[in-house]
Design a protein around this motif. Sequence first.
Motif, PDB file in Angstrom:
ATOM      1  N   ASP A 104      46.233  49.135  40.200  1.00 38.62           N
ATOM      2  CA  ASP A 104      45.818  48.561  38.932  1.00 38.62           C
ATOM      3  C   ASP A 104      44.524  47.789  39.175  1.00 38.62           C
ATOM      4  N   CYS A 105      43.730  47.656  38.137  1.00 36.44           N
ATOM      5  CA  CYS A 105      42.437  46.989  38.269  1.00 36.44           C
ATOM      6  C   CYS A 105      42.580  45.491  38.047  1.00 36.44           C
ATOM      7  N   ILE A 106      42.129  44.725  38.999  1.00 39.05           N
ATOM      8  CA  ILE A 106      42.014  43.280  38.846  1.00 39.05           C
ATOM      9  C   ILE A 106      40.566  42.946  39.198  1.00 39.05           C
ATOM     10  N   PHE A 107      39.827  42.474  38.178  1.00 37.00           N
ATOM     11  CA  PHE A 107      38.409  42.176  38.368  1.00 37.00           C
ATOM     12  C   PHE A 107      38.160  40.681  38.228  1.00 37.00           C
ATOM     13  N   LEU A 108      37.305  40.157  39.094  1.00 35.84           N
ATOM     14  CA  LEU A 108      36.793  38.805  38.980  1.00 35.84           C
ATOM     15  C   LEU A 108      35.349  38.966  38.518  1.00 35.84           C
ATOM     16  N   THR A 116      30.758  41.503  39.850  1.00 32.72           N
ATOM     17  CA  THR A 116      32.182  41.747  39.660  1.00 32.72           C
ATOM     18  C   THR A 116      32.799  42.147  40.984  1.00 32.72           C
ATOM     19  N   THR A 117      33.897  41.509  41.303  1.00 33.62           N
ATOM     20  CA  THR A 117      34.649  41.823  42.507  1.00 33.62           C
ATOM     21  C   THR A 117      35.970  42.444  42.092  1.00 33.62           C
ATOM     22  N   HIS A 118      36.314  43.550  42.698  1.00 32.48           N
ATOM     23  CA  HIS A 118      37.605  44.201  42.446  1.00 32.48           C
ATOM     24  C   HIS A 118      38.538  43.768  43.554  1.00 32.48           C
ATOM     25  N   ILE A 119      39.684  43.229  43.178  1.00 29.61           N
ATOM     26  CA  ILE A 119      40.680  42.850  44.181  1.00 29.61           C
ATOM     27  C   ILE A 119      41.962  43.625  43.916  1.00 29.61           C
ATOM     28  N   ASP A 120      42.739  43.799  44.941  1.00 32.10           N
ATOM     29  CA  ASP A 120      44.049  44.419  44.832  1.00 32.10           C
ATOM     30  C   ASP A 120      45.080  43.357  45.177  1.00 32.10           C
ATOM     31  N   ASP A 121      45.955  43.089  44.259  1.00 29.66           N
ATOM     32  CA  ASP A 121      47.056  42.172  44.511  1.00 29.66           C
ATOM     33  C   ASP A 121      48.282  42.776  43.834  1.00 29.66           C
ATOM     34  N   GLU A 127      54.040  42.103  38.593  1.00 30.34           N
ATOM     35  CA  GLU A 127      54.502  41.135  37.580  1.00 30.34           C
ATOM     36  C   GLU A 127      54.055  41.566  36.184  1.00 30.34           C
ATOM     37  N   VAL A 128      52.817  42.027  36.058  1.00 34.50           N
ATOM     38  CA  VAL A 128      52.328  42.479  34.757  1.00 34.50           C
ATOM     39  C   VAL A 128      53.135  43.683  34.285  1.00 34.50           C
ATOM     40  N   ARG A 129      53.346  44.640  35.160  1.00 37.92           N
ATOM     41  CA  ARG A 129      54.126  45.826  34.798  1.00 37.92           C
ATOM     42  C   ARG A 129      55.570  45.458  34.444  1.00 37.92           C
ATOM     43  N   ASP A 130      56.177  44.547  35.231  1.00 36.37           N
ATOM     44  CA  ASP A 130      57.552  44.129  34.953  1.00 36.37           C
ATOM     45  C   ASP A 130      57.644  43.393  33.618  1.00 36.37           C
ATOM     46  N   SER A 131      56.668  42.533  33.335  1.00 35.13           N
ATOM     47  CA  SER A 131      56.657  41.811  32.056  1.00 35.13           C
ATOM     48  C   SER A 131      56.489  42.769  30.890  1.00 35.13           C
ATOM     49  N   LEU A 144      43.156  43.845  34.510  1.00 38.82           N
ATOM     50  CA  LEU A 144      43.088  42.394  34.375  1.00 38.82           C
ATOM     51  C   LEU A 144      41.680  41.949  34.725  1.00 38.82           C
ATOM     52  N   GLU A 145      41.122  41.103  33.888  1.00 31.85           N
ATOM     53  CA  GLU A 145      39.788  40.576  34.156  1.00 31.85           C
ATOM     54  C   GLU A 145      39.841  39.063  34.097  1.00 31.85           C
TER      55      GLU A 145
END
Length: 172
Positions: A104-108, A116-121, A127-131, A144-145
């Motif tokens: 999944d994309c998580i961007f700062l 823009t930095t792409h991180i993987d967490d 948690e996002v998928r479970d929610s 997520l940005e």
Amino acid sequence: MADRNHKHHEPQGAALAGSAQAALERAGERWTPLRAAVFAALTKSAKPASAYDVTEAVSHAEGRRIAANSVYRILDLLVAANVARRVESANAYIANAHPDCLHDCIFLVCDSCGGTTHIDDDRISDEVRDSAAAAGFMAKRPVLEVRGVCRDCDGGEAAKAEGEILPAPLRR
């Protein structure tokens, strides 16, 4: 849910282009010279590039005018094949540094310089998928940005302020 926790090998240069080509071909698509040029333009950009930025870069590199609608189609194809990522809030694109992995994309996103930095967490992604699932929603491709200021633009102020008590008007 599949376990996505692992170390990444992040190729660069020709190795990154080779990984991108392999990912595109696994998706059943051809790696054409124009698609390669669009991917190369993304890898050379210091920050997320708009489709028009990519069109200009490819046109300049090719020495001929490239139609923006062709670039848009290629960018959509590259995103669908996990070869590029779309920064939604900036309506811009970056090359995926590890196209062999699906995350999944998580961007700062820095509001000052646009970097823009792409991180993987995977904890956050899970948690996002479970929610979403708990709300009866199937998340297909979460993005997520986080908007803020990068270390270079901040000048280290965030690190200095960490742990300090902020004056009342600055507390949130």
